[in-house]
Scaffold this active site. Structure first.
Site, PDB file in Angstrom:
ATOM      1  N   ASP A  67       0.817  -1.213   0.000  1.00  0.00           N
ATOM      2  CA  ASP A  67       0.000   0.000   0.000  1.00  0.00           C
ATOM      3  C   ASP A  67       0.852   1.264   0.000  1.00  0.00           C
ATOM      4  O   ASP A  67       2.077   1.215   0.158  1.00  0.00           O
ATOM      5  CB  ASP A  67      -0.948  -0.001   1.218  1.00  0.00           C
ATOM      6  CG  ASP A  67      -0.229  -0.310   2.533  1.00  0.00           C
ATOM      7  OD1 ASP A  67       1.014  -0.305   2.551  1.00  0.00           O
ATOM      8  OD2 ASP A  67      -0.914  -0.550   3.533  1.00  0.00           O
ATOM      9  N   ASN A 136      -7.058  -1.928  14.585  1.00  0.00           N
ATOM     10  CA  ASN A 136      -8.460  -2.258  14.271  1.00  0.00           C
ATOM     11  C   ASN A 136      -8.571  -3.517  13.402  1.00  0.00           C
ATOM     12  O   ASN A 136      -9.642  -3.827  12.885  1.00  0.00           O
ATOM     13  CB  ASN A 136      -9.140  -1.072  13.567  1.00  0.00           C
ATOM     14  CG  ASN A 136      -8.498  -0.722  12.226  1.00  0.00           C
ATOM     15  OD1 ASN A 136      -7.559  -1.396  11.792  1.00  0.00           O
ATOM     16  ND2 ASN A 136      -8.995   0.305  11.573  1.00  0.00           N
ATOM     17  N   HIS A 138      -6.933  -4.085  10.522  1.00  0.00           N
ATOM     18  CA  HIS A 138      -6.760  -3.934   9.071  1.00  0.00           C
ATOM     19  C   HIS A 138      -5.485  -4.638   8.598  1.00  0.00           C
ATOM     20  O   HIS A 138      -4.530  -4.816   9.366  1.00  0.00           O
ATOM     21  CB  HIS A 138      -6.809  -2.467   8.614  1.00  0.00           C
ATOM     22  CG  HIS A 138      -5.622  -1.619   8.934  1.00  0.00           C
ATOM     23  ND1 HIS A 138      -5.724  -0.300   9.303  1.00  0.00           N
ATOM     24  CD2 HIS A 138      -4.289  -1.873   8.929  1.00  0.00           C
ATOM     25  CE1 HIS A 138      -4.526   0.206   9.497  1.00  0.00           C
ATOM     26  NE2 HIS A 138      -3.635  -0.732   9.278  1.00  0.00           N
ATOM     27  N   GLU A 143      -9.591  -1.517   5.463  1.00  0.00           N
ATOM     28  CA  GLU A 143     -10.183  -1.084   6.727  1.00  0.00           C
ATOM     29  C   GLU A 143     -11.484  -1.831   7.037  1.00  0.00           C
ATOM     30  O   GLU A 143     -12.161  -2.313   6.121  1.00  0.00           O
ATOM     31  CB  GLU A 143     -10.489   0.419   6.636  1.00  0.00           C
ATOM     32  CG  GLU A 143      -9.247   1.308   6.493  1.00  0.00           C
ATOM     33  CD  GLU A 143      -8.524   1.538   7.810  1.00  0.00           C
ATOM     34  OE1 GLU A 143      -8.364   0.590   8.599  1.00  0.00           O
ATOM     35  OE2 GLU A 143      -8.101   2.689   8.054  1.00  0.00           O
TER      36      GLU A 143
HETATM   37  C1  GLP Z   1      -0.301   0.699   8.658  1.00  0.00           C
HETATM   38  C2  GLP Z   1      -0.059  -0.121   7.366  1.00  0.00           C
HETATM   39  C3  GLP Z   1      -0.181  -1.586   7.610  1.00  0.00           C
HETATM   40  C4  GLP Z   1       0.521  -1.920   8.908  1.00  0.00           C
HETATM   41  C5  GLP Z   1      -0.249  -1.342  10.055  1.00  0.00           C
HETATM   42  C6  GLP Z   1       0.415  -1.526  11.411  1.00  0.00           C
HETATM   43  O1  GLP Z   1      -1.349   1.570   8.583  1.00  0.00           O
HETATM   44  N1  GLP Z   1      -0.886   0.235   6.264  1.00  0.00           N
HETATM   45  O2  GLP Z   1       0.355  -2.312   6.520  1.00  0.00           O
HETATM   46  O3  GLP Z   1       0.567  -3.306   9.079  1.00  0.00           O
HETATM   47  O4  GLP Z   1      -0.619  -0.011   9.832  1.00  0.00           O
HETATM   48  O5  GLP Z   1       1.437  -0.627  11.646  1.00  0.00           O
HETATM   49  P1  GLP Z   1       2.513  -0.804  12.789  1.00  0.00           P
HETATM   50  O6  GLP Z   1       3.351  -1.959  12.378  1.00  0.00           O
HETATM   51  O7  GLP Z   1       3.281   0.470  12.823  1.00  0.00           O
HETATM   52  O8  GLP Z   1       1.760  -1.073  14.036  1.00  0.00           O
END
Ligand code: GLP
Length: 240
Positions: A67, A136, A138, A143
């Site tokens: 993404d 959440n 995702h 989402e």
């Molecule tokens: C982000 C990314 C995800 C990631 C998630 C968790 O928004 N789009 O791919 O897995 O949030 O992030 P973190 O690893 O910083 O907790």
């Protein structure tokens, strides 16, 4: 779903890096699906070290990132393009032309989604897809909602994601409100999926992943339909 329970973040990173290293050694022309966020940083650091010590060669490896924020320029230090260079690509011998990330600077985001989806689908399937998980639930930027998307699409970020990701920006106002993300179908096409989770904040999402529900309210639960998923998580994420 196979579970590998680790003591802490370092052990989680170690195990994930070992899985990827094993694939890269066995199949030097493999395709990796990559994620951003704080969770995979330790894994990327270990892969970098293995490259520097001569243990790994990335010259034949191809990558697809999950993404990217929209709109955002690749020069913006908050972009996932910038993140990947800083945390991995600038330190290993991967070829620029083998790296794929949705373009957050595209003029026509819908067209960019179509281009990216076609590119993923016309390439060899991803051998290992690394995933983090949002608080959440995702995955990528898929989402929670009434329904999930199968293909790469533009998504509106939820309040929860904007506030969770605000820690990387000067203020919450600066977090882009949209993103381009692979869809659930795009992700599930991978041969093997490794989901990483660390810390108490991920406990609720991880618990949902380990019970029997599949719900669009917690998008990661759809991974239960895939036959080859490894959850590598630490004790805080597992026990809360
Ligand atoms: C982000 C990314 C995800 C990631 C998630 C968790 O928004 N789009 O791919 O897995 O949030 O992030 P973190 O690893 O910083 O907790």
């Amino acid at each position: 779903m196979k579970l590998i329970l680790c003591k802490n973040y370092d052990e989680m990173s170690e195990k994930a890096a070992a899985e990827i290293a094993c694939l890269v050694k066995k199949a030097p022309d493999c395709t990796l699906g990559l994620a951003t966020g704080s969770t995979p940083v330790g894994t990327y650091k270990r892969l970098t070290n293995m490259y520097k010590s001569g243990e790994l060669d990335f010259s034949g490896v191809k990558t697809f990132n999950l993404d990217e924020y929209y709109p955002i320029s690749p020069e913006n230090s908050q972009s996932y393009d910038f993140f990947m260079k800083k945390n991995l690509f600038d330190h290993i011998n991967i070829k620029k032309e083998n790296v794929n990330i949705p373009k957050g600077s595209a003029n026509d985001p819908e067209r960019e989604c179509q281009r990216y989806e076609e590119l993923v689908r016309s390439s060899d399937p991803v051998d290992i897809q690394i995933l983090g998980i949002g608080v959440n639930g995702h995955i990528g930027f898929n989402e929670p909602g009434e329904y999930l998307h199968a293909s790469t699409h533009v998504t509106e970020l939820t309040e929860s994601t904007i506030s969770a990701n605000a820690r990387f920006f000067e203020s919450e106002d600066e977090v882009p409100k949209k993103a381009i993300t692979m869809g659930i179908g795009t992700i599930l096409r991978a041969k093997k999926i490794i989901l990483l989770a660390s810390g108490r904040a991920k406990h609720a999402a991880i618990s949902a992943l380990l019970d029997d529900r599949i719900t669009t309210d917690i998008p990661a639960t759809i991974l239960k339909t895939h036959g080859n998923v490894i959850l590598i998580c630490d004790e805080e994420a597992y026990y809360g």
